[in-house]
Write a protein that holds these residues in place. Structure first.
Motif, PDB file in Angstrom:
ATOM      1  N   LYS A   1       8.273  -8.273   6.350  1.00 11.89           N
ATOM      2  CA  LYS A   1       8.841  -8.249   4.783  1.00 11.89           C
ATOM      3  C   LYS A   1       7.706  -7.610   4.325  1.00 11.89           C
ATOM      4  O   LYS A   1       6.418  -7.868   4.366  1.00 11.89           O
ATOM      5  CB  LYS A   1       8.817  -9.478   4.415  1.00 11.89           C
ATOM      6  CG  LYS A   1      10.034 -10.463   4.793  1.00 11.89           C
ATOM      7  CD  LYS A   1      10.436 -11.528   4.425  1.00 11.89           C
ATOM      8  CE  LYS A   1      11.369 -12.468   5.013  1.00 11.89           C
ATOM      9  NZ  LYS A   1      11.623 -13.805   4.209  1.00 11.89           N
ATOM     10  N   SER A   2       7.826  -6.583   3.363  1.00 19.84           N
ATOM     11  CA  SER A   2       6.723  -5.975   2.668  1.00 19.84           C
ATOM     12  C   SER A   2       7.012  -6.039   1.038  1.00 19.84           C
ATOM     13  O   SER A   2       8.270  -6.493   0.649  1.00 19.84           O
ATOM     14  CB  SER A   2       6.962  -4.424   2.719  1.00 19.84           C
ATOM     15  OG  SER A   2       8.132  -3.868   2.554  1.00 19.84           O
ATOM     16  N   PHE A   3       5.975  -6.314   0.241  1.00 22.12           N
ATOM     17  CA  PHE A   3       6.058  -6.585  -1.090  1.00 22.12           C
ATOM     18  C   PHE A   3       5.063  -5.453  -1.725  1.00 22.12           C
ATOM     19  O   PHE A   3       3.897  -4.871  -1.327  1.00 22.12           O
ATOM     20  CB  PHE A   3       5.358  -7.918  -1.433  1.00 22.12           C
ATOM     21  CG  PHE A   3       5.927  -8.725  -0.511  1.00 22.12           C
ATOM     22  CD1 PHE A   3       6.943  -9.680  -1.216  1.00 22.12           C
ATOM     23  CD2 PHE A   3       5.650  -9.140   0.814  1.00 22.12           C
ATOM     24  CE1 PHE A   3       7.699 -10.642  -0.477  1.00 22.12           C
ATOM     25  CE2 PHE A   3       6.242 -10.270   1.478  1.00 22.12           C
ATOM     26  CZ  PHE A   3       7.549 -10.957   0.904  1.00 22.12           C
ATOM     27  N   THR A   4       5.408  -5.232  -2.971  1.00 23.99           N
ATOM     28  CA  THR A   4       4.394  -4.418  -3.622  1.00 23.99           C
ATOM     29  C   THR A   4       4.629  -4.679  -5.295  1.00 23.99           C
ATOM     30  O   THR A   4       5.518  -5.127  -5.667  1.00 23.99           O
ATOM     31  CB  THR A   4       4.896  -2.866  -3.813  1.00 23.99           C
ATOM     32  OG1 THR A   4       3.778  -1.921  -4.574  1.00 23.99           O
ATOM     33  CG2 THR A   4       6.306  -2.557  -4.064  1.00 23.99           C
ATOM     34  N   VAL A   5       3.637  -4.632  -6.173  1.00 22.56           N
ATOM     35  CA  VAL A   5       3.706  -4.787  -7.367  1.00 22.56           C
ATOM     36  C   VAL A   5       3.046  -3.720  -8.229  1.00 22.56           C
ATOM     37  O   VAL A   5       2.166  -3.127  -7.838  1.00 22.56           O
ATOM     38  CB  VAL A   5       2.734  -6.366  -7.419  1.00 22.56           C
ATOM     39  CG1 VAL A   5       1.394  -6.264  -7.318  1.00 22.56           C
ATOM     40  CG2 VAL A   5       2.910  -6.712  -9.254  1.00 22.56           C
ATOM     41  N   GLY A   6       3.643  -3.463  -9.385  1.00 33.24           N
ATOM     42  CA  GLY A   6       3.226  -2.341 -10.353  1.00 33.24           C
ATOM     43  C   GLY A   6       3.814  -2.423 -11.725  1.00 33.24           C
ATOM     44  O   GLY A   6       4.605  -3.094 -11.830  1.00 33.24           O
ATOM     45  N   HIS A   7       3.760  -1.272 -12.108  1.00 36.00           N
ATOM     46  CA  HIS A   7       4.438  -1.063 -13.386  1.00 36.00           C
ATOM     47  C   HIS A   7       5.803  -0.287 -13.111  1.00 36.00           C
ATOM     48  O   HIS A   7       5.882   0.518 -12.436  1.00 36.00           O
ATOM     49  CB  HIS A   7       3.526  -0.226 -14.408  1.00 36.00           C
ATOM     50  CG  HIS A   7       2.075  -0.707 -14.570  1.00 36.00           C
ATOM     51  ND1 HIS A   7       1.700  -1.769 -14.784  1.00 36.00           N
ATOM     52  CD2 HIS A   7       1.019  -0.119 -14.001  1.00 36.00           C
ATOM     53  CE1 HIS A   7       0.501  -2.005 -14.671  1.00 36.00           C
ATOM     54  NE2 HIS A   7      -0.062  -1.001 -14.320  1.00 36.00           N
ATOM     55  N   ASN A   8       6.676  -0.608 -14.055  1.00 34.15           N
ATOM     56  CA  ASN A   8       8.102   0.051 -13.894  1.00 34.15           C
ATOM     57  C   ASN A   8       8.052   1.391 -14.612  1.00 34.15           C
ATOM     58  O   ASN A   8       7.274   1.877 -15.247  1.00 34.15           O
ATOM     59  CB  ASN A   8       9.097  -0.917 -14.719  1.00 34.15           C
ATOM     60  CG  ASN A   8      10.348  -0.622 -14.165  1.00 34.15           C
ATOM     61  OD1 ASN A   8      10.832   0.110 -13.222  1.00 34.15           O
ATOM     62  ND2 ASN A   8      11.343  -1.609 -14.721  1.00 34.15           N
ATOM     63  N   GLY A   9       9.127   2.331 -14.181  1.00 30.39           N
ATOM     64  CA  GLY A   9       9.232   3.667 -14.847  1.00 30.39           C
ATOM     65  C   GLY A   9       8.525   4.552 -13.994  1.00 30.39           C
ATOM     66  O   GLY A   9       7.648   5.239 -14.742  1.00 30.39           O
ATOM     67  N   GLY A  10       8.378   4.709 -12.933  1.00 24.29           N
ATOM     68  CA  GLY A  10       7.981   5.849 -12.193  1.00 24.29           C
ATOM     69  C   GLY A  10       6.745   5.467 -11.683  1.00 24.29           C
ATOM     70  O   GLY A  10       5.811   6.515 -11.283  1.00 24.29           O
ATOM     71  N   ASP A  11       6.279   4.301 -11.355  1.00 25.14           N
ATOM     72  CA  ASP A  11       4.768   3.980 -10.786  1.00 25.14           C
ATOM     73  C   ASP A  11       4.685   4.575  -9.700  1.00 25.14           C
ATOM     74  O   ASP A  11       5.472   4.225  -8.727  1.00 25.14           O
ATOM     75  CB  ASP A  11       4.426   2.454 -10.975  1.00 25.14           C
ATOM     76  CG  ASP A  11       3.171   2.095 -10.603  1.00 25.14           C
ATOM     77  OD1 ASP A  11       2.517   2.707 -10.017  1.00 25.14           O
ATOM     78  OD2 ASP A  11       2.839   1.068 -10.888  1.00 25.14           O
ATOM     79  N   PRO A  12       3.659   5.413  -9.396  1.00 27.55           N
ATOM     80  CA  PRO A  12       3.681   6.091  -7.944  1.00 27.55           C
ATOM     81  C   PRO A  12       3.198   4.702  -6.755  1.00 27.55           C
ATOM     82  O   PRO A  12       3.544   5.016  -5.673  1.00 27.55           O
ATOM     83  CB  PRO A  12       2.230   6.996  -8.013  1.00 27.55           C
ATOM     84  CG  PRO A  12       1.448   6.428  -9.333  1.00 27.55           C
ATOM     85  CD  PRO A  12       2.600   6.153 -10.152  1.00 27.55           C
ATOM     86  N   GLU A  13       2.646   3.757  -7.460  1.00 23.33           N
ATOM     87  CA  GLU A  13       2.290   2.770  -6.081  1.00 23.33           C
ATOM     88  C   GLU A  13       3.767   2.251  -5.797  1.00 23.33           C
ATOM     89  O   GLU A  13       3.885   2.097  -4.614  1.00 23.33           O
ATOM     90  CB  GLU A  13       1.381   1.765  -6.929  1.00 23.33           C
ATOM     91  CG  GLU A  13      -0.059   1.854  -7.183  1.00 23.33           C
ATOM     92  CD  GLU A  13      -0.435   2.207  -5.892  1.00 23.33           C
ATOM     93  OE1 GLU A  13      -0.543   1.468  -4.715  1.00 23.33           O
ATOM     94  OE2 GLU A  13      -1.411   3.211  -5.979  1.00 23.33           O
ATOM     95  N   ILE A  14       4.647   2.064  -6.833  1.00 21.75           N
ATOM     96  CA  ILE A  14       6.085   1.499  -6.482  1.00 21.75           C
ATOM     97  C   ILE A  14       6.906   2.353  -5.691  1.00 21.75           C
ATOM     98  O   ILE A  14       7.450   2.150  -4.580  1.00 21.75           O
ATOM     99  CB  ILE A  14       6.855   1.030  -7.766  1.00 21.75           C
ATOM    100  CG1 ILE A  14       5.935  -0.245  -8.286  1.00 21.75           C
ATOM    101  CG2 ILE A  14       8.295   0.922  -7.551  1.00 21.75           C
ATOM    102  CD1 ILE A  14       6.245  -1.241  -7.768  1.00 21.75           C
TER     103      ILE A  14
END
Length: 222
Positions: free
Chosen positions: A163-176
């Protein structure tokens, strides 16, 4: 690592942190005593702790996004600097300083082939999965380092749910977006958590409590 060596006959302590500064170590004085710990919160729990704020440290953080070297947000709490021996006597009111003696790391001169590094990484990942856990979780970013580890885990643990998880800002966040592409390419069970601007004021105190000294980048509350 961080080390504290207490020399009772000389009434002093020698502190040392690793060269990269992975582990934190903080020192304060309470009355005639000397206290040290890897976190602010342990020192703050001591009776007599001086909670005076270091305004210069805060100004430095506002200018650069980082707490200046040798300072913390508390005027009477000082960090042990990475890669240096700091000698502090019990009763002379001194703190670890920039003048501490440096520790020169031993660096091998021999060339190490990429294949050797890759094999060592794979071997380390395989050892982690030797006990066959029911599932493995990985924090993914858009970077190549987490993608590499995820690929090694997926390759070596074929019978385990990854399982992988990522957290970031919505709306085109490059991390996401980058993490999403990595998970898709590797066939991972992927989960995304979005942090909305309205949540910052609620989460920042919790992040500060958990991680203490902040870094000046927008992923800090994430």
């Amino acid at each position: 690592y961080c080390i504290a060596l207490v020399d009772i006959p000389k009434q002093q302590i020698r502190f040392l942190r690793d060269n990269i500064g992975v582990n934190t170590l903080y020192v304060t004085r309470i009355g005639r005593g000397l206290a040290f710990c890897t976190e602010y919160k342990c020192l703050r729990a001591l009776a007599g702790f001086d909670r005076s704020i270091d305004l210069e440290a805060i100004k430095g953080f506002e200018r650069t996004g980082w707490v200046p070297s040798g300072l913390t947000f508390f005027s009477q709490v000082k960090p042990v600097l990475p890669g240096k021996w700091s000698k502090v006597s019990y009763e002379d009111n001194s703190f670890p300083s920039e003048a501490a003696s440096s520790i020169t790391p031993a660096i091998a001169d021999a060339f190490v082939p990429v294949e050797v590094v890759a094999d060592a990484l794979l071997s380390a990942v395989e050892r982690l999965g030797a006990d066959q856990p029911p599932a493995v979780g990985i924090m993914l970013s858009s970077g190549v380092d987490s993608a590499l580890i995820a690929e090694l885990v997926a390759r070596s643990m074929k019978q385990i749910t990854v399982k992988s998880f990522t957290v970031g800002h919505n709306g085109g966040d490059p991390e996401i977006e980058g993490a999403r592409l990595t998970a898709l390419a590797l066939g991972l069970e992927h989960h995304e958590l979005f942090l909305e601007p309205s949540e910052f004021s609620r989460l920042l105190p919790e992040a500060m409590w958990a991680m203490e000294n902040p870094g000046g980048y927008d992923e800090y509350p994430c």
